[in-house]
Motif scaffolding. Structure first.
Motif, short mmCIF file in Angstrom:
data_model
loop_
_atom_site.label_atom_id
_atom_site.label_comp_id
_atom_site.label_asym_id
_atom_site.label_seq_id
_atom_site.Cartn_x
_atom_site.Cartn_y
_atom_site.Cartn_z
N LEU A 1 0.82 -1.20 0.00
CA LEU A 1 0.00 0.00 0.00
C LEU A 1 0.86 1.26 0.00
CD1 LEU A 1 -2.70 1.44 0.08
CD2 LEU A 1 -2.74 1.16 2.56
N ILE A 2 1.91 1.26 0.81
CA ILE A 2 2.81 2.43 0.87
C ILE A 2 3.44 2.65 -0.50
CG2 ILE A 2 4.91 3.36 1.89
CD1 ILE A 2 4.22 1.77 4.43
N SER A 3 3.91 1.57 -1.13
CA SER A 3 4.54 1.66 -2.44
C SER A 3 3.56 2.18 -3.49
CB SER A 3 5.07 0.29 -2.85
OG SER A 3 5.49 0.29 -4.20
N VAL A 4 2.34 1.65 -3.49
CA VAL A 4 1.33 2.05 -4.47
C VAL A 4 0.97 3.52 -4.29
CG1 VAL A 4 -1.12 1.77 -5.03
CG2 VAL A 4 0.37 -0.23 -4.94
N LYS A 5 0.81 3.97 -3.05
CA LYS A 5 0.49 5.38 -2.78
C LYS A 5 1.59 6.30 -3.30
CE LYS A 5 -2.63 5.55 1.20
NZ LYS A 5 -2.76 6.01 2.60
N ASN A 6 2.82 5.94 -3.05
CA ASN A 6 3.95 6.77 -3.48
C ASN A 6 4.03 6.84 -5.01
OD1 ASN A 6 4.75 7.40 -0.87
ND2 ASN A 6 6.20 5.70 -0.74
N GLN A 7 3.81 5.71 -5.66
CA GLN A 7 3.84 5.69 -7.13
C GLN A 7 2.69 6.53 -7.71
OE1 GLN A 7 4.73 1.65 -9.01
NE2 GLN A 7 4.33 1.08 -6.88
N ALA A 8 1.52 6.40 -7.12
CA ALA A 8 0.36 7.16 -7.60
C ALA A 8 0.58 8.66 -7.44
CB ALA A 8 -0.90 6.72 -6.86
N LYS A 9 1.17 9.06 -6.31
CA LYS A 9 1.45 10.49 -6.08
C LYS A 9 2.47 11.00 -7.08
CE LYS A 9 0.32 10.48 -1.13
NZ LYS A 9 0.87 10.53 0.25
N SER A 10 3.45 10.19 -7.40
CA SER A 10 4.47 10.59 -8.36
C SER A 10 3.87 10.79 -9.76
CB SER A 10 5.58 9.53 -8.42
OG SER A 10 6.54 9.85 -9.38
N ILE A 11 2.99 9.89 -10.16
CA ILE A 11 2.32 10.02 -11.46
C ILE A 11 1.43 11.25 -11.47
CG2 ILE A 11 0.54 8.97 -12.94
CD1 ILE A 11 1.69 6.23 -12.05
N PHE A 12 0.73 11.45 -10.36
CA PHE A 12 -0.20 12.57 -10.27
C PHE A 12 0.54 13.91 -10.40
CE2 PHE A 12 -3.38 15.38 -8.52
CZ PHE A 12 -4.57 14.82 -8.96
N LYS A 13 1.70 14.02 -9.81
CA LYS A 13 2.48 15.26 -9.90
C LYS A 13 2.80 15.62 -11.35
CE LYS A 13 4.84 14.99 -5.41
NZ LYS A 13 6.15 14.76 -4.73
N HIS A 14 3.03 14.60 -12.17
CA HIS A 14 3.41 14.84 -13.56
C HIS A 14 2.22 15.21 -14.44
CE1 HIS A 14 7.14 12.72 -12.35
NE2 HIS A 14 7.69 13.45 -13.30
N ILE A 15 1.02 14.76 -14.08
CA ILE A 15 -0.14 15.03 -14.94
C ILE A 15 -1.00 16.17 -14.43
CG2 ILE A 15 -0.21 12.62 -15.72
CD1 ILE A 15 -2.48 12.09 -13.86
N TYR A 16 -0.78 16.58 -13.19
CA TYR A 16 -1.62 17.61 -12.57
C TYR A 16 -1.11 19.01 -12.89
CZ TYR A 16 -3.53 20.58 -8.85
OH TYR A 16 -4.12 21.59 -8.15
N GLN A 17 -2.02 19.88 -13.25
CA GLN A 17 -1.71 21.28 -13.46
C GLN A 17 -2.64 22.13 -12.61
OE1 GLN A 17 -1.76 22.33 -17.61
NE2 GLN A 17 -0.49 20.58 -18.21
N LYS A 18 -2.07 23.05 -11.90
CA LYS A 18 -2.83 23.87 -10.96
C LYS A 18 -3.96 24.62 -11.66
CE LYS A 18 -2.15 27.20 -7.21
NZ LYS A 18 -1.19 28.08 -6.53
N ASP A 19 -5.11 24.65 -11.00
CA ASP A 19 -6.30 25.39 -11.44
C ASP A 19 -7.01 24.78 -12.66
OD1 ASP A 19 -5.97 27.28 -9.40
OD2 ASP A 19 -4.62 28.48 -10.65
N GLU A 20 -6.60 23.57 -13.09
CA GLU A 20 -7.33 22.93 -14.19
C GLU A 20 -8.50 22.13 -13.62
OE1 GLU A 20 -5.09 20.02 -16.32
OE2 GLU A 20 -4.42 19.00 -14.51
N ASP A 21 -9.47 21.84 -14.47
CA ASP A 21 -10.61 21.01 -14.06
C ASP A 21 -10.17 19.56 -14.08
OD1 ASP A 21 -12.49 23.11 -13.81
OD2 ASP A 21 -12.73 23.17 -15.98
N ILE A 22 -10.18 18.93 -12.92
CA ILE A 22 -9.71 17.55 -12.80
C ILE A 22 -10.55 16.81 -11.76
CG2 ILE A 22 -7.92 18.23 -11.12
CD1 ILE A 22 -6.16 15.98 -12.36
#
Length: 391
Positions: free
Chosen positions: A91-112
């Motif tokens: 679970l810890i590993s999966v959470k960390n990987q998901a957060k890393s992916i999210f940082k790359h695809i997330y842009q501030k103030d966009e509709d998501i």
């Protein structure tokens, strides 16, 4: 709008190679539903799928699953996470990987918006973690009651319902499922099922004789043994029965059909081949017994698939589908062998033109209600509620 979709499903083109990693293939029913929903949403949205692939130390041939490079397919990008064999660190590993992916695809103030499977504890846990960190709304996808899942406990059910209560909105197969997961009456959308057009491959199955067809979970609780007994009661030499799907006890299944050369077990087949069989059948059959819990909390997705095939459908009673398709299918009185046998005889006694009409009218109605485009339009309107970021 950008969608992050957290699921255990994988791209349908990768599924065959994935099952080769298993001693016994996992049940593909959840896989099929989520793939259709992902493709439906992607018609008008950019979607990033974070796939937490199923893994079992006992049933997998590998000690762990390695992460894979992101895979693009039109508006869909698949992200396969590494899955550790150690449950404590998984679970810890999966959470960390998901957060890393999210940082790359997330842009501030966009509709998501985040979509998440609500009957998998790791999916809902990761979704809640991302939602809390970035203040992004989560839509819980409710496909079944946790208590209907084989081998689960009351503690498991309570945990999932508690985690799911943190979602901002819900997409559920039935109103009763929405009531279960969404007692606070947050925004919700009911999507009973999805179907997609299928053009049969030329001579794909190579069968010219008439046959009945069943594809699904080959477990006693879902009626497969009643179907086998019912077919034997037909005492016909002119029609075959083909069955395929995920079997909990393959030896028991083979023993049940032994001695009847007209019954053929095909194992687990790719979705495209299953659809080929459905499109050429004398009739497709869902022998799943009626129960109040199943009727309230689930829609038989296999029956919806059959109804869209253009061939006659035989099914045991389902109150929700009977509202739409009462005259467009052969509804067996029960899953008892005598009633399933009678339903098969009804189809055999229809003229070729009557079978064609029955199948084509059901297909037209199923496509109008459940096509990927039809469901996309409804989801598109629903997502308008989330154009403004959660504060």
């Amino acid at each position: 709008m950008k969608i992050v979709y957290i699921t255990t499903a994988i791209d349908s083109n990768d599924y065959k190679s994935f099952t080769k990693l298993w001693i016994k293939s996992p049940n593909p029913s959840n896989q099929n539903f989520h793939n259709k929903l992902i493709r439906s949403i992607s018609l008008t949205n950019e979607i990033h799928v974070i796939s937490i692939r199923p893994f079992s130390k006992k049933l997998c041939k590998t000690r762990k699953l390695k992460a894979e490079p992101a895979k693009n397919d039109g508006n869909i990008t698949w992200h396969y996470l590494a899955i550790s064999g150690d449950k404590l660190s998984r679970l810890i590993s999966v959470k960390n990987q998901a957060k890393s992916i999210f940082k790359h695809i997330y842009q501030k103030d966009e509709d998501i918006v985040i979509f998440t499977d609500t009957i998998n504890p790791m999916c809902i846990n990761v979704a809640n973690s991302l939602s809390k960190k970035y203040q992004i709304p989560t839509i819980g996808i409710c496909t079944d009651s946790p208590s209907n899942i084989t081998g689960t406990t009351k503690t498991y059910t309570i945990y999932l319902l508690k985690q799911a209560s943190k979602c901002y909105a819900y997409l559920a197969l039935t109103q009763e499922l929405n009531d279960l997961f969404n007692p606070s009456n947050k925004p919700s959308l009911i999507v009973e099922g999805l179907v997609e057009p299928h053009i049969p491959s030329a001579n794909a199955i190579g069968i010219s004789d008439p046959y009945f067809f069943f594809a699904g979970a080959l477990l006693e609780r879902y009626g497969v043994y009643n179907l086998i007994e019912a077919f034997g009661m037909l005492k016909t030499t002119k029609v075959d029965l083909y069955i395929c799907g995920h079997s909990g006890d393959e030896e028991k299944l083979k023993e049940a059909i032994k001695g009847n050369p007209l019954i053929h077990y095909l194992g687990t087949l790719p979705v495209s081949i299953v659809l080929d069989y459905e499109c050429a059948a004398l009739a497709n059959i869902n022998p799943r017994p009626y129960s109040e819990d199943l009727d309230r909390f689930s829609i038989p997705s296999k029956t919806i698939e059959y109804l869209s095939s253009g061939r006659p459908t035989i099914s045991v009673k389902n109150t929700k589908l009977m509202k739409h398709f009462k005259e467009n299918a052969i509804w067996a009185r029960s899953s008892e062998p005598e009633d399933l046998c009678q339903a098969m005889r009804t189809v055999i006694n229809l003229t070729k033109e009557e079978r064609k009409t029955l199948g084509s009218e059901a297909k037209e109605k199923a496509n109008a209600l459940y096509s990927l485009k039809s469901i996309n339009r409804r989801i598109h309107s629903f997502l308008e509620l989330f154009k403004t970021r959660v504060n």
